[in-house]
Design a protein around this motif. Structure first.
Motif, short mmCIF file in Angstrom:
data_model
loop_
_atom_site.label_atom_id
_atom_site.label_comp_id
_atom_site.label_asym_id
_atom_site.label_seq_id
_atom_site.Cartn_x
_atom_site.Cartn_y
_atom_site.Cartn_z
N UNK A 9 0.86 -1.19 0.00
CA UNK A 9 0.00 0.00 0.00
C UNK A 9 0.90 1.23 0.00
N UNK A 10 0.63 2.14 -0.92
CA UNK A 10 1.45 3.36 -0.93
C UNK A 10 0.58 4.56 -0.56
N UNK A 11 0.72 5.05 0.66
CA UNK A 11 0.06 6.31 1.03
C UNK A 11 0.82 7.42 0.31
N UNK A 12 0.11 8.35 -0.27
CA UNK A 12 0.78 9.33 -1.11
C UNK A 12 0.91 8.74 -2.51
N UNK A 13 -0.04 7.87 -2.84
CA UNK A 13 0.01 7.17 -4.12
C UNK A 13 -0.11 8.09 -5.33
N UNK A 14 -0.72 9.25 -5.12
CA UNK A 14 -0.83 10.18 -6.26
C UNK A 14 0.25 11.26 -6.18
N UNK A 15 1.17 11.09 -5.24
CA UNK A 15 2.18 12.14 -5.01
C UNK A 15 3.44 11.99 -5.85
N UNK A 16 4.31 12.94 -5.63
CA UNK A 16 5.52 13.09 -6.41
C UNK A 16 6.54 11.95 -6.22
N UNK A 17 6.73 11.54 -4.97
CA UNK A 17 7.74 10.53 -4.70
C UNK A 17 7.38 9.21 -5.40
N UNK A 47 -6.80 12.23 -4.64
CA UNK A 47 -7.23 12.65 -5.97
C UNK A 47 -8.13 11.60 -6.62
N UNK A 48 -9.08 12.06 -7.44
CA UNK A 48 -10.06 11.13 -7.99
C UNK A 48 -9.57 10.41 -9.25
N UNK A 49 -8.71 9.43 -9.11
CA UNK A 49 -8.33 8.60 -10.26
C UNK A 49 -9.21 7.36 -10.29
N UNK A 50 -9.40 6.78 -11.50
CA UNK A 50 -9.84 5.38 -11.49
C UNK A 50 -8.60 4.57 -11.85
N UNK A 51 -8.73 3.25 -11.88
CA UNK A 51 -7.53 2.44 -12.10
C UNK A 51 -6.83 2.80 -13.40
N UNK A 86 -6.78 3.43 -4.78
CA UNK A 86 -7.83 3.51 -3.76
C UNK A 86 -7.95 4.97 -3.32
N UNK A 87 -9.09 5.55 -3.66
CA UNK A 87 -9.28 6.94 -3.22
C UNK A 87 -9.75 6.89 -1.77
N UNK A 88 -9.03 7.59 -0.94
CA UNK A 88 -9.33 7.44 0.49
C UNK A 88 -8.88 8.68 1.24
N UNK A 89 -9.64 9.07 2.23
CA UNK A 89 -9.24 10.18 3.08
C UNK A 89 -8.52 9.58 4.28
#
Ligand code: BG6
Length: 495
Positions: A9-17, A47-51, A86-89
């Motif tokens: 699981x990558x928290x910050x999955x939509x981030x730069x790193x 962010x609202x991505x789908x797969x 996984x879009x998640x707060x």
């Protein structure tokens, strides 16, 4: 041998790193056949991505930042099937149940319980919240298979680092915690151990009897690259010295390990941190120099000063350059200074370690033959090129005696055909394999903070009066030259 089944699981999955480093690293491991037979990667973000759109986003990152450009398209198809979004707060407790459900689902699909890896690639202020919501999940009680990877910075100072360590320790076993310092994953940094301890040649002279001093330079040409916000609360001392540079220094200065167990290596390294002389607050001005770049020109291009960067205060006192002189109080290193420096917007991207040996005891050559001691040195270059060079004095061909330094060079490029893996590849593989050798233990983190706190505090008490004090494209402020010149030495740069 491939690592066991892993669910990452990558928290910050939509981030730069993740975009620049983690996904390209995982994909390269896949290409090289190092990913487990059974694995899945779940990017978590707001962010609202789908797969599909998420995969496209990651593929763009791979095209830009991956060390491999070939083989991409066919293999990407297979790899990307394993990647979901996984879009998640991450601030909401109830959302974490979703993670437990995914684990269950994959466990059924794999027919075995996988490693469950939580990679926290998020801003430091979000880490405590995520850790305290992850910890209570049932899956985290599995100290064998569940792991959490924490990125630097580990805290903002000693107190906050201790607090973060305490929180982590209340939720996880120390052996589940992987504190990443990507410098330790670099090939050339790991090679320091091979150089020193797989050869009988260097170790006998690797001490105060033969070494005059040691230098570590980590110079960068980039500025703060849009990270002004983060950098304002960090500065070069926290960003580079507290972690990367002190870790490298430990590799250079540690005693020989008896074996390669994670704790054996880490014990030897932490011994070095404990032996480094703490600089008293009123001695800081004599042992540490801070700098900040102003506006100017670099290689024909006009660049803004640090204070002109986005999200940086106009009167900012943040250090973008640091030089420090350390001493290690033990039998091996007494009286051998370790000079370290790092900075942004410097003349070159250069990450090098220089071991300067002492002068020959009796120099029978006529004084005009050459400079006496400079050539005796070993330079380990981590960037821009990966090489190790031994510089020594040689007689120039011809009549009479004239000496000049020559280099004996081991270069990765010439010695090996295989491409070396990126630091993150090595480290991610280690996490999947459960090998914590190249990760920082909590006592190392705390010991490193203890060393730099007096410097930070002394600087906080006294605002810098002369910032900006170095030009882009230079080697830093003049005071940094003075720091080493006072001892009759000078900074080494690559030829
Ligand atoms: C990071 C720092 O940890 O290391 C950055 O936050 C720095 O500011 C980077 O640029 C340097 O890493 P490398 O591998 O390019 O030397």
């Amino acid at each position: 041998k491939r690592p066991p089944a892993s669910l990452i699981f990558i928290f910050g999955g939509s981030g730069d790193l993740n975009h620049r480093k983690l996904s390209p690293a995982l994909f390269n491991l896949f290409i090289d056949g190092w990913m487990p037979e059974k694995f899945d990667i779940v990017g978590i973000g707001r962010r609202p991505y789908d797969n599909d759109s998420y995969r496209t986003h990651l593929f763009n990152g791979i095209r830009q930042f991956s060390r491999r450009k070939e083989e991409q398209s066919e293999l990407w198809k297979d790899f990307s099937q394993k990647v979901t979004y996984l879009q998640m707060d991450a601030e909401k407790d109830e959302e974490y149940q979703k993670l437990a459900e995914i684990v269950k689902e994959k466990e059924t699909a794999y027919g075995e319980h996988p490693n469950v890896i939580f990679y926290l690639a998020v801003a430091p202020q979000l880490v405590p919240g995520i850790v305290s919501k992850l910890g209570p999940l049932n899956i985290c009680a599995d100290t064998k298979c569940t792991r959490v990877v924490v990125e630097k910075p580990f805290g903002h100072d000693l107190d906050s680092a201790l607090e973060l360590n305490k929180l982590l320790a209340s939720m996880f076993d120390e052996k589940q915690i992987y504190r990443i310092d990507h410098y330790l994953g670099k090939e050339t940094v790991q090679n320091i151990l091979a150089l020193r301890f797989a050869n009988a040649l260097f170790e006998p002279i690797w001490n105060r009897n033969y070494i005059d001093h040691i230098q570590i330079t980590a110079a960068e040409t980039v500025g703060v690259e849009g990270r002004g916000d983060f950098y304002e609360s960090s500065g070069a001392l926290r960003d580079m010295v507290q972690n990367h540079i002190l870790q490298v220094l430990c590799m250079v200065a540690m005693e020989a390990p008896v074996n390669f167990d994670a704790d054996e290596i880490r014990n030897k390294k932490v011994d070095v941190l404990h032996a480094i002389r703490k600089i008293a607050k009123d001695e800081v001005h004599r042992n540490a120099v801070r700098g900040q770049y102003g506006p100017g020109w670099m290689k024909g291009q006009q660049v803004p000063g640090y204070r002109q960067e986005k999200n940086v205060a106009r009167e900012s006192g943040t250090d973008t350059f640091v030089a420090v002189k350390f001493h290690i109080d033990n039998w091996r290193w007494q009286d051998v200074p370790f000079y370290v420096r790092t900075g942004k917007r410097m003349n070159d991207k250069e990450t090098i370690i220089t071991i300067q040996f002492k002068a020959a005891p009796n120099y029978a050559f006529p004084p005009e033959a050459a400079d006496t001691w400079r050539p005796n040195r070993l330079t380990i270059s981590i960037a821009p090129e990966m090489d190790i060079r031994l510089r020594f004095q040689a007689k120039r061909p011809g009549q009479g005696v004239s000496l000049s330094p020559v280099d004996m060079i081991f270069s990765y490029k010439d010695a090996y055909t295989e491409q070396e893996p990126e630091a993150y590849e090595t480290l991610l593989l280690d996490v999947m394999e459960g090998d914590a050798t190249l990760f920082m233990r909590e006592d190392q983190v705390a010991a490193a903070w203890r060393l730099i706190m007096p410097i930070l505090e002394s600087w906080q008490d006294r605002a810098p009066v002369d910032f900006p004090n170095y030009s882009p494209g230079s080697w830093g402020p003049e005071d940094a030259e003075a720091l080493i010149a006072r001892d009759g030495r000078n900074w080494v740069t690559l030829p």
